[in-house]
Scaffold this active site. Structure first.
Site, PDB file in Angstrom:
ATOM      1  N   ILE A 311       0.832  -1.205   0.000  1.00  0.00           N
ATOM      2  CA  ILE A 311       0.000   0.000   0.000  1.00  0.00           C
ATOM      3  C   ILE A 311       0.864   1.252   0.000  1.00  0.00           C
ATOM      4  O   ILE A 311       0.640   2.188  -0.766  1.00  0.00           O
ATOM      5  CB  ILE A 311      -0.938  -0.004   1.226  1.00  0.00           C
ATOM      6  CG1 ILE A 311      -1.950  -1.156   1.119  1.00  0.00           C
ATOM      7  CG2 ILE A 311      -1.675   1.332   1.340  1.00  0.00           C
ATOM      8  CD1 ILE A 311      -2.893  -1.038  -0.044  1.00  0.00           C
ATOM      9  N   ASP A 331      10.627   3.649   5.809  1.00  0.00           N
ATOM     10  CA  ASP A 331      10.351   2.240   6.076  1.00  0.00           C
ATOM     11  C   ASP A 331      11.540   1.653   6.808  1.00  0.00           C
ATOM     12  O   ASP A 331      12.646   2.202   6.764  1.00  0.00           O
ATOM     13  CB  ASP A 331      10.102   1.475   4.774  1.00  0.00           C
ATOM     14  CG  ASP A 331       9.234   0.242   4.974  1.00  0.00           C
ATOM     15  OD1 ASP A 331       9.686  -0.676   5.685  1.00  0.00           O
ATOM     16  OD2 ASP A 331       8.115   0.195   4.423  1.00  0.00           O
ATOM     17  N   LYS A 385       0.654  -6.808   9.563  1.00  0.00           N
ATOM     18  CA  LYS A 385      -0.695  -7.068   9.057  1.00  0.00           C
ATOM     19  C   LYS A 385      -1.101  -8.532   9.019  1.00  0.00           C
ATOM     20  O   LYS A 385      -2.278  -8.832   8.817  1.00  0.00           O
ATOM     21  CB  LYS A 385      -0.831  -6.494   7.649  1.00  0.00           C
ATOM     22  CG  LYS A 385       0.056  -7.204   6.625  1.00  0.00           C
ATOM     23  CD  LYS A 385      -0.169  -6.672   5.217  1.00  0.00           C
ATOM     24  CE  LYS A 385       0.638  -7.479   4.203  1.00  0.00           C
ATOM     25  NZ  LYS A 385       0.403  -7.032   2.820  1.00  0.00           N
ATOM     26  N   SER A 424      -6.072   2.012   8.004  1.00  0.00           N
ATOM     27  CA  SER A 424      -6.616   0.990   8.896  1.00  0.00           C
ATOM     28  C   SER A 424      -7.124  -0.199   8.079  1.00  0.00           C
ATOM     29  O   SER A 424      -6.861  -0.309   6.876  1.00  0.00           O
ATOM     30  CB  SER A 424      -7.723   1.586   9.763  1.00  0.00           C
ATOM     31  OG  SER A 424      -8.125   0.667  10.765  1.00  0.00           O
ATOM     32  N   LYS A 427     -10.660  -5.286   9.666  1.00  0.00           N
ATOM     33  CA  LYS A 427     -10.571  -6.142  10.850  1.00  0.00           C
ATOM     34  C   LYS A 427     -10.657  -5.342  12.141  1.00  0.00           C
ATOM     35  O   LYS A 427     -10.807  -5.910  13.232  1.00  0.00           O
ATOM     36  CB  LYS A 427      -9.290  -6.972  10.802  1.00  0.00           C
ATOM     37  CG  LYS A 427      -9.324  -7.984   9.658  1.00  0.00           C
ATOM     38  CD  LYS A 427      -7.985  -8.612   9.390  1.00  0.00           C
ATOM     39  CE  LYS A 427      -8.081  -9.599   8.231  1.00  0.00           C
ATOM     40  NZ  LYS A 427      -8.494  -8.960   6.949  1.00  0.00           N
TER      41      LYS A 427
END
Length: 618
Positions: A311, A331, A385, A424, A427
Site C-alpha cells: 500500500i 520504512d 498485518k 486501517s 478487521k
C-alpha cells in the site's frame, strides 16, 4: 549501453549510407515523385477546365508554376522530414504534414505569381486551385496504395482469427495495431459493441458485426478462435460475464488492462493479456476529485510511513504524480525502499535524504526525521498485518501497530502536520483478533489527536487488497504452481477485495474530504467467497489441483465486517466512501488496553455458521 568512456554507443556508431540509400530509394523516393507529379495533375485539371485553349504566354505561366511547385515541394518536404521518415505512411499525421508542406508551397507561389503576373486569370486560377487539388491527389494516392497493399497482404494461414469486443477508442487502436503488425499472429474478423449506433461502423476495414449479447454467435460465424475485450473501463461484472460466456463456448479470452493502467498513453499490442483474477474481483472505476486532491498534495511536503510495503509504495507512486514539494518515503525495510524508489524515479541508489530507513517504534529516530523534513501531510501505512503471525506474537503487533502509531501521531502533532491519514483495516470493525484490536486502537488514538491538536487527523478503513505481499492470490498461485493442494480455511468464508491502485486512489481522495477524527470506510463491493476464487484460478491454470479445507484459525472471522454493530455510519460526499465515528482513547490510558490483548486469542466462530450459504460473486 555505454563504452568505457561513457559514450552512448548507439549515438557513437554512424548509420551506414548503404542502409539509408536503399530505404530512401525503395520507400520514400516514390512518395516524393508522386507528390511532385500531383502538382502536374492539379495543373492539368485546372487547365482542362479551359479545354486547353491557352496562349503561349499562358502555357509559360502554367509551366513555370508547375516546375517551381515540384521543386519547392521536394525542398519543403525534405525540410519538414516528410520524406525522411518522420511520419508513418498514409496516416493522419502524414496527411497533416502534407497539408502544411503544400500550404507553404502554395502560399509562396501565390505571392510570387501574383506579384509577377498580376491578376491574370490563369495565374489566379493555378494559384488558388492547384494547391488543394495537389494535396487531394497526394492523399488519395497514398490511400489507394495503402488499400491495395493491405488487400495484397492477406493474413497468414497461421494467424488466429479474432473478434474484438469494444469499438471505442481502445478497440479502434487495437484493430489498427493488429492490422499493421502481421507478425503478431492475429487477424481481426469483426467487432462487437453494445452501442447500436455503431452497428454500421467500419474500423480499419473491420466491420461491427453485432452487439455484446450476440458475441459468441457472431464469433462462431466469423470463425474466430479468440475474443479480446477492448474496454479498459469495463467493470468486474462485465469481465466475469464475457469471460464465462467465451470460455464456455471453447474460445480463448484475452483482455486489455483497466483504464488506470493505461492513462495518458495509447493502447499497445503488449497490453493484450490473459485474464487476471484481479480483473474479476477488483475492476471498479474510481471517480476522484483531482483538483481537490491536488490542493492538498501539490507543492506540499508529504511523508509516507511503510513506503516499502504494497500500500505504501503505491501511495508513493500516486502522490508523486501530484507534484509534492518533497516526498519522504520511510520504512524499516531497505529492500522495500529500493523497490519503490526504482519504480518512481527509475533508479534506486538509496543515497538521497527523501528515502529514510527508520522504525516507527523508535520515537527519537522519528523525531529526527520530522525535524529534518517538516512534513505537512502524513500517510501512515506502516503496520504489521498478518493475522496468524500476530496471534502468535501479539507483543510485536502492540509495539508496531499501537505504540508505533502513537509515536507518529505525537510527532505529527508536535511538528504541526496539517493532515494525517492513518491506514486501517476492516478487521478493526468488531475486532476479534490481535490485528483487529491493535488497528482499532490506532483508529481511536487518531481520533484523540484530532480532538486535542491542530490539523486534520483521519483514518481510512478497507479490506483485503489484491496483489499485496502475502495475499491469498499469491498463496494460491504458488500452491497451484506446485501442483497443489490449494488450502482454504472454510468453504463458506468470504472476504472483501479491491486492487491496490483502487484502494490508494480512494485513500488519497479520503484524505482530501475527511473531517477531523472521522474513520472513512471504502466501498469494497460485494464479499467474495474464497473457495470460488480458488476454483477459478485452478480452472484458469488448466491443472488438476485439489482444494483442502484446513479450518478457521484463531482470531479469524467467517465473514469480515466493514462496520461493527455499534457503529453508526453515513455517506460522505464521495459515493464510494462512508464515514463512522470511533471513540477516542487517551495515549496515557493505553496500559489498560494492553491488558485486553490477552483476551483476543478466541476460538473460531461457532460450527453452525461455518457452512452458511453465501451468494456466488467470484
Amino acid at each position: 549501453m555505454k563504452d568505457v568512456g561513457g559514450t552512448d554507443r548507439a549515438r557513437a556508431l554512424p548509420i551506414s549510407k548503404d542502409v539509408l540509400m536503399p530505404t530512401f530509394l525503395s520507400t520514400r523516393l516514390p512518395r516524393l515523385a508522386w507528390d511532385a507529379a500531383s502538382w502536374v495533375i492539379a495543373a492539368g485539371m485546372v487547365t482542362g477546365v479551359a479545354n486547353w485553349h491557352l496562349s503561349a504566354h499562358q502555357w509559360v505561366v502554367v509551366g513555370s508554376y508547375v516546375l517551381a511547385a515540384c521543386v519547392l515541394q521536394v525542398l519543403v518536404g525534405l525540410a519538414l522530414k516528410l520524406y525522411l521518415g518522420r511520419y508513418r505512411f498514409a496516416t493522419f499525421d502524414e496527411n497533416v504534414g502534407l497539408a502544411v508542406a503544400t500550404g507553404l508551397v502554395g502560399l509562396a507561389l501565390a505571392i510570387f505569381s501574383l506579384s509577377v503576373h498580376g491578376l491574370e486569370s490563369v495565374a489566379v486560377a493555378v494559384s488558388v486551385l492547384c494547391p488543394p487539388l495537389a494535396l487531394l491527389s497526394m492523399v488519395l494516392g497514398r490511400g489507394a496504395y495503402r488499400a491495395r497493399h493491405d488487400r495484397e497482404r492477406p493474413p497468414a494461414p497461421s494467424c488466429e482469427r479474432v473478434v474484438v469486443y469494444g469499438a471505442g477508442d481502445a478497440g479502434s487502436q487495437l484493430v489498427r495495431l493488429i492490422a499493421e503488425d502481421r507478425s503478431v499472429g492475429y487477424h481481426v474478423v469483426g467487432l462487437v459493441d453494445d452501442d447500436r449506433l455503431k452497428r454500421h461502423l467500419v474500423i480499419h476495414g473491420c466491420r461491427v458485426i453485432g452487439t455484446g449479447t450476440q458475441l459468441v454467435e457472431r464469433a462462431r460465424e466469423a470463425g474466430a478462435t479468440i475474443v479480446i475485450l477492448a474496454i479498459p473501463s469495463a467493470g468486474a461484472e462485465l469481465v466475469r460475464r464475457v469471460s464465462d460466456e467465451v470460455s464456455a463456448a471453447g474460445l480463448k479470452f484475452l483482455t486489455l488492462p483497466p483504464l488506470r493502467e493505461m492513462i495518458a498513453r495509447p493502447v499497445q499490442l503488449g497490453d493484450v493479456r490473459d485474464l487476471d483474477i484481479a480483473d474479476l474481483l477488483g475492476r471498479r472505476q474510481v471517480d476522484t476529485d483531482v483538483e481537490r486532491i491536488a490542493d492538498h498534495l501539490a507543492g506540499r511536503r508529504v511523508l509516507i510511513t511503510g513506503a516499502g510495503g504494497s500500500i505504501g509504495s503505491e501511495l508513493a507512486r500516486q502522490v508523486h504524480l501530484f507534484g509534492p514539494a518533497s516526498l519522504i518515503m520511510l520504512d524499516r525495510d531497505e529492500s522495500g525502499l529500493h523497490g519503490v524508489q526504482l519504480s518512481i524515479y527509475g533508479h534506486a541508489l538509496l543515497d538521497t535524504p527523501d528515502v529514510v530507513l527508520c522504525d516507527i517504534r523508535d520515537e527519537e529516530a522519528l523525531r529526527t526525521v520530522f525535524a529534518t523534513h517538516r512534513p505537512e501531510v502524513v500517510f501512515h501505512a506502516a503496520a504489521l498485518k498478518h493475522l496468524p503471525m500476530l496471534e502468535q506474537y501479539p507483543d510485536e503487533g502492540w509495539k508496531t501497530n499501537v505504540l508505533g502509531t502513537r509515536n507518529v501521531l505525537r510527532l505529527a502533532a508536535e511538528f504541526g502536520v496539517e493532515r494525517f491519514v492513518n491506514i486501517s483495516t476492516d478487521k478493526a470493525a468488531d475486532a476479534k483478533s490481535v490485528l483487529g484490536m491493535t488497528k482499532r486502537l490506532a483508529e481511536r488514538l487518531t481520533a484523540w489527536f484530532a480532538e486535542h491538536h491542530e490539523g486534520t487527523f483521519v483514518s481510512v478503513r478497507f479490506g483485503n487488497v489484491l496483489g499485496s505481499r502475502g495475499s491469498v492470490l499469491h498463496t494460491f498461485r504458488e500452491q497451484i504452481a506446485r501442483g497443489g493442494p490449494v488450502t482454504v480455511t472454510d468453504p463458506a468464508v468470504t472476504r472483501y477485495f479491491m486492487t491496490i491502485p483502487e484502494a490508494c486512489e480512494l485513500v488519497i481522495q479520503a484524505a482530501a474530504i475527511g473531517h477531523d477524527g472521522e474513520v472513512l470506510v471504502l466501498d469494497m463491493g460485494e464479499p467474495v467467497r474464497i473457495v470460488d476464487v480458488a476454483r477459478r484460478m485452478i480452472a484458469q491454470s488448466g491443472r488438476d489441483v485439489k482444494i483442502v479445507f484446513t479450518g478457521m484459525r484463531p482470531g479469524e472471522k467467517l465473514h469480515e465486517d466493514l462496520f461493527s454493530p455499534v457503529e453508526h455510519h453515513s455517506r460522505s460526499e464521495h459515493p464510494a466512501i462512508e464515514v463512522v465515528d470511533v471513540p477516542s482513547i487517551d495515549p496515557a490510558h493505553l496500559s489498560t488496553a494492553r491488558g485486553d490483548l490477552s483476551l483476543l486469542r478466541l476460538a473460531p466462530e461457532p460450527a453452525e455458521e461455518r457452512h452458511a450459504e453465501v451468494p456466488l460473486s467470484a
